[in-house]
Structures are given as structure tokens and as C-alpha cells.
Design a protein around this motif. Structure first.
Motif, mmCIF file in Angstrom:
data_model
loop_
_atom_site.group_PDB
_atom_site.id
_atom_site.type_symbol
_atom_site.label_atom_id
_atom_site.label_comp_id
_atom_site.label_asym_id
_atom_site.label_seq_id
_atom_site.Cartn_x
_atom_site.Cartn_y
_atom_site.Cartn_z
ATOM 1 N N ALA A 1 73.608 27.890 68.963
ATOM 2 C CA ALA A 1 73.231 28.901 69.916
ATOM 3 C C ALA A 1 71.838 28.419 70.507
ATOM 4 O O ALA A 1 72.468 28.343 71.949
ATOM 5 N N ASP A 2 71.556 27.598 69.602
ATOM 6 C CA ASP A 2 70.096 26.751 71.002
ATOM 7 C C ASP A 2 71.068 25.805 71.837
ATOM 8 O O ASP A 2 70.506 25.766 73.259
ATOM 9 N N PHE A 3 71.585 25.025 71.881
ATOM 10 C CA PHE A 3 72.920 24.416 72.291
ATOM 11 C C PHE A 3 73.679 24.675 73.615
ATOM 12 O O PHE A 3 73.956 24.692 74.429
ATOM 13 N N PHE A 4 73.744 26.481 73.025
ATOM 14 C CA PHE A 4 74.947 26.793 73.849
ATOM 15 C C PHE A 4 74.166 27.795 75.274
ATOM 16 O O PHE A 4 74.250 27.843 76.194
ATOM 17 N N TRP A 5 73.438 28.824 74.324
ATOM 18 C CA TRP A 5 72.134 28.967 75.124
ATOM 19 C C TRP A 5 71.414 27.791 76.740
ATOM 20 O O TRP A 5 71.213 27.837 77.704
ATOM 21 N N MET A 6 70.975 26.754 76.526
ATOM 22 C CA MET A 6 70.972 25.566 76.999
ATOM 23 C C MET A 6 71.604 25.128 78.370
ATOM 24 O O MET A 6 71.487 25.230 78.827
ATOM 25 N N ILE A 7 72.248 24.768 77.878
ATOM 26 C CA ILE A 7 74.017 25.222 78.599
ATOM 27 C C ILE A 7 73.627 25.763 79.594
ATOM 28 O O ILE A 7 74.015 26.144 80.656
ATOM 29 N N MET A 8 73.686 26.996 79.095
ATOM 30 C CA MET A 8 73.851 28.720 79.763
ATOM 31 C C MET A 8 72.515 28.692 80.771
ATOM 32 O O MET A 8 73.167 28.650 82.305
ATOM 33 N N PHE A 9 71.721 28.235 80.162
ATOM 34 C CA PHE A 9 70.358 28.187 80.891
ATOM 35 C C PHE A 9 70.899 27.317 81.991
ATOM 36 O O PHE A 9 70.528 27.043 83.606
ATOM 37 N N ALA A 10 71.102 26.130 81.881
ATOM 38 C CA ALA A 10 71.542 25.493 83.091
ATOM 39 C C ALA A 10 72.365 25.799 83.945
ATOM 40 O O ALA A 10 71.524 25.299 85.526
ATOM 41 N N MET A 11 73.536 26.553 83.447
ATOM 42 C CA MET A 11 74.044 27.001 84.449
ATOM 43 C C MET A 11 73.121 27.896 85.889
ATOM 44 O O MET A 11 73.910 28.034 86.998
ATOM 45 N N MET A 12 72.979 28.596 84.620
ATOM 46 C CA MET A 12 71.865 30.324 85.890
ATOM 47 C C MET A 12 71.196 29.109 87.063
ATOM 48 O O MET A 12 70.390 29.536 87.906
ATOM 49 N N ALA A 13 70.223 27.952 86.738
ATOM 50 C CA ALA A 13 69.258 27.371 87.001
ATOM 51 C C ALA A 13 69.689 26.711 88.007
ATOM 52 O O ALA A 13 69.277 27.307 89.497
ATOM 53 N N LEU A 14 70.856 26.269 88.345
ATOM 54 C CA LEU A 14 71.992 25.220 88.913
ATOM 55 C C LEU A 14 71.870 26.445 90.484
ATOM 56 O O LEU A 14 71.778 26.088 90.951
ATOM 57 N N LEU A 15 72.673 27.873 89.573
ATOM 58 C CA LEU A 15 73.256 28.180 90.397
ATOM 59 C C LEU A 15 72.318 29.338 91.620
ATOM 60 O O LEU A 15 72.576 29.298 93.096
ATOM 61 N N PHE A 16 70.639 29.405 91.070
ATOM 62 C CA PHE A 16 69.509 30.130 91.353
ATOM 63 C C PHE A 16 69.004 29.143 92.627
ATOM 64 O O PHE A 16 68.486 29.374 93.425
ATOM 65 N N LEU A 17 69.107 27.800 92.193
ATOM 66 C CA LEU A 17 68.848 26.834 92.658
ATOM 67 C C LEU A 17 69.217 26.278 94.037
ATOM 68 O O LEU A 17 68.441 26.632 94.764
ATOM 69 N N VAL A 18 70.815 26.393 93.805
ATOM 70 C CA VAL A 18 71.545 26.606 95.593
ATOM 71 C C VAL A 18 71.447 27.670 96.234
ATOM 72 O O VAL A 18 71.326 27.470 97.518
ATOM 73 N N LEU A 19 71.224 28.217 95.359
ATOM 74 C CA LEU A 19 71.556 29.604 96.160
ATOM 75 C C LEU A 19 69.868 29.981 96.856
ATOM 76 O O LEU A 19 70.381 30.308 97.923
ATOM 77 N N TYR A 20 68.946 29.929 96.147
ATOM 78 C CA TYR A 20 67.937 29.451 96.862
ATOM 79 C C TYR A 20 67.323 28.940 98.425
ATOM 80 O O TYR A 20 67.166 29.067 99.332
ATOM 81 N N LEU A 21 67.955 27.938 98.002
ATOM 82 C CA LEU A 21 68.373 26.739 99.151
ATOM 83 C C LEU A 21 68.780 27.518 100.716
ATOM 84 O O LEU A 21 68.492 27.530 101.560
#
Length: 274
Positions: free
Chosen positions: A93-113
Motif C-alpha cells: 500500500a505504501d509503494f502504491f501510494w508513493m506512485i499515486m502521489f508522484a502522479m498527482m504531484a506531476l499533474l499539479f506541477l505541470v498545471l501550475y506552470l
């Protein structure tokens, strides 16, 4: 010696699922079963036509069959699997959550730009027009004026995020690069970054993966070790979801190792490399 089927079945679930989806997407592309334009990241189509599947599907295309594609698949098979089988053993679950967080962070970062005021001002002042003389949308203008930030597929960013986390957890491991030279695991992401650029890959997706990987590692390892709390603790609903998905359900609820056992700012924990 185990057969390919036995090796595949022995892989940890999250790395196996991610690698399989990436491989199947590229195979589907070459068989003309998948149109990359229908799965690529495009915020204009997401917000205006509600094509929300693009928020997920863009992470599963690593490009066409090439040297870079082969390197990325091998990175998942080696470093992603080793990470999930080592530091994240019995912590699916922790590994899956890490990948989910990375996906959300990347989406937010590009959207912020895209939504940043500086970019808005630049696009508005530039007065970008179509061939028919109509002003195009903000997102379309962004992609035209800032081509360096055009990231239609962010799967390579996830791969580099995994590589960066591996380099922190196995920082003292010795890694041989094609028999040419040996380096410490801590420096592997930066060497692979340079090699990918030499092979023609864009710099930004891999660099964003390293940035997001460091953010996760700081919030879950470095900050708790300094006395803070785990800001990105895996939510209970993720544990329940993984428990349903994984036949070995109890491993999803295994406790996270205490922060006192974690690596320092420049060294990782010790694990046996098989």
C-alpha cells in the motif's frame, strides 16, 4: 534457472502492473491498436471536453520501441522491483501510494506552470492567433510558446522517480554501467539523466521525476527523521484498496519502519542486493 513465466509471477504486484501496462501500451501502439493522441496529456481537452482518462493514461506510454524504451523498462524491472521487494517489502500500500502521489504531484506541477501568471501574461501579450485569425486557447498558446515544457507523456517521470528513491535507499550500492565504469548508487539518477539526454530524450520529464522523488523522500524519510511527522502517510482507503487487490492482503497493513531506522540526509538504509 527459473523460466520467464516463473520470473514474471515472482515480481511484486505494483511494479509488475506498471511495467506490464507500459509494455502493452507500446505494443498496442506498434500494432496500431492504440492512438497516442487519445491518451496523451492535454489539459485543454481535459477541462473543456472532460476527457479525464488522460490524467491517468499518459503515465503508461514510455515511447516507441527504442534504446530509451528498453532502458526505462529495465529500470522498472530492476530498480522498481528491487525497491518494492526491499524497503517496501510487505508494504504494498505504501509503494502504491508513493506512485499515486508522484502522479498527482506531476499533474499539479505541470498545471501550475500552465496557469502561472507569468505564462498567462506572456501568452496574452504575444497575441497568438490561429491561421484563421482567431485567438487560440491559453493552454494551446502555452504549448506553442513554451515548447520545452511540453510533456504529453509522464511515464518516464515516474520511472525516474522510482530510480531516485532507489538511489536514496541503496545509496552505497555499487552499480556497473555497461561494463565501462562503476559508481555509487546515490549518483545513478544523475548519470542516467545524462545518458538519456545523449540518447535523445528530453531533459525535463526525467528532471521532474527526480524532483518529485526528492519531495516524497523528504516528506516520508528526512522530515520524520528530523523529528517531524510523516506528512505523506498512506491513507487508510489505500490500505483497504490494496488489501482487496492483493491476494496476500495482510502485507498491505504491515507497519512502516520507525523513522529512527531510516537513512540520513546523504545515506540510505542497508539492504542485500540479490
Amino acid at each position: 534457472m527459473s523460466s520467464p513465466a516463473e520470473y514474471y509471477n515472482s515480481l511484486p504486484p505494483v511494479s509488475k502492473a506498471f511495467g506490464t501496462l507500459c509494455l502493452m501500451t507500446t505494443v498496442g501502439f506498434h500494432l496500431r491498436l492504440i492512438n497516442p493522441f487519445l491518451i496523451m496529456m492535454n489539459y485543454d481537452l481535459i477541462f473543456r471536453q472532460f476527457q479525464i482518462w488522460r490524467l491517468v493514461t499518459n503515465f503508461f506510454f514510455l515511447g516507441k520501441f527504442s534504446i530509451n524504451f528498453g532502458i526505462r523498462i529495465l529500470m522498472i524491472a530492476r530498480y522498481g522491483v528491487q525497491l518494492e521487494s526491499g524497503p517496501f517489502s510487505r508494504r504494498t500500500a505504501d509503494f502504491f501510494w508513493m506512485i499515486m502521489f508522484a502522479m498527482m504531484a506531476l499533474l499539479f506541477l505541470v498545471l501550475y506552470l500552465i496557469r502561472s501568471r507569468k505564462v498567462k501574461h506572456r501568452i496574452e501579450s504575444a497575441g497568438v492567433l490561429t491561421d484563421e485569425g482567431h485567438t487560440i486557447s491559453l493552454e494551446q498558446g502555452f504549448w506553442l510558446l513554451v515548447p520545452a515544457l511540453r510533456i504529453p507523456f509522464m511515464g518516464p517521470s515516474i520511472v525516474f522517480m522510482l530510480l531516485y528513491i532507489w538511489s536514496r535507499e541503496f545509496s552505497n550500492a555499487r552499480v556497473n554501467i555497461s561494463g565501462l565504469f562503476t559508481l555509487q548508487g546515490f549518483y545513478l539518477p544523475w548519470v542516467m539523466l545524462m545518458l538519456n539526454v545523449l540518447f535523445g530524450s528530453p531533459l525535463l520529464p526525467d528532471l521532474l521525476g527526480i524532483m518529485v522523488g526528492h519531495l516524497y523522500y523528504f516528506c516520508t524519510v528526512l522530515h520524520p527523521r528530523a523529528g517531524g511527522r510523516d506528512i505523506l502517510k498512506t491513507p487508510l482507503w489505500v490500505h483497504k484498496l490494496v488489501a482487496r487487490w492483493d491476494n496476500a492482503g495482510p502485507q498491505a497493513f504491515s507497519p512502516v519502519p520507525p523513522a529512527s531506522n531510516r537513512g540520513s540526509a546523504f545515506t540510505g538504509r542497508s539492504y542485500r542486493l540479490s
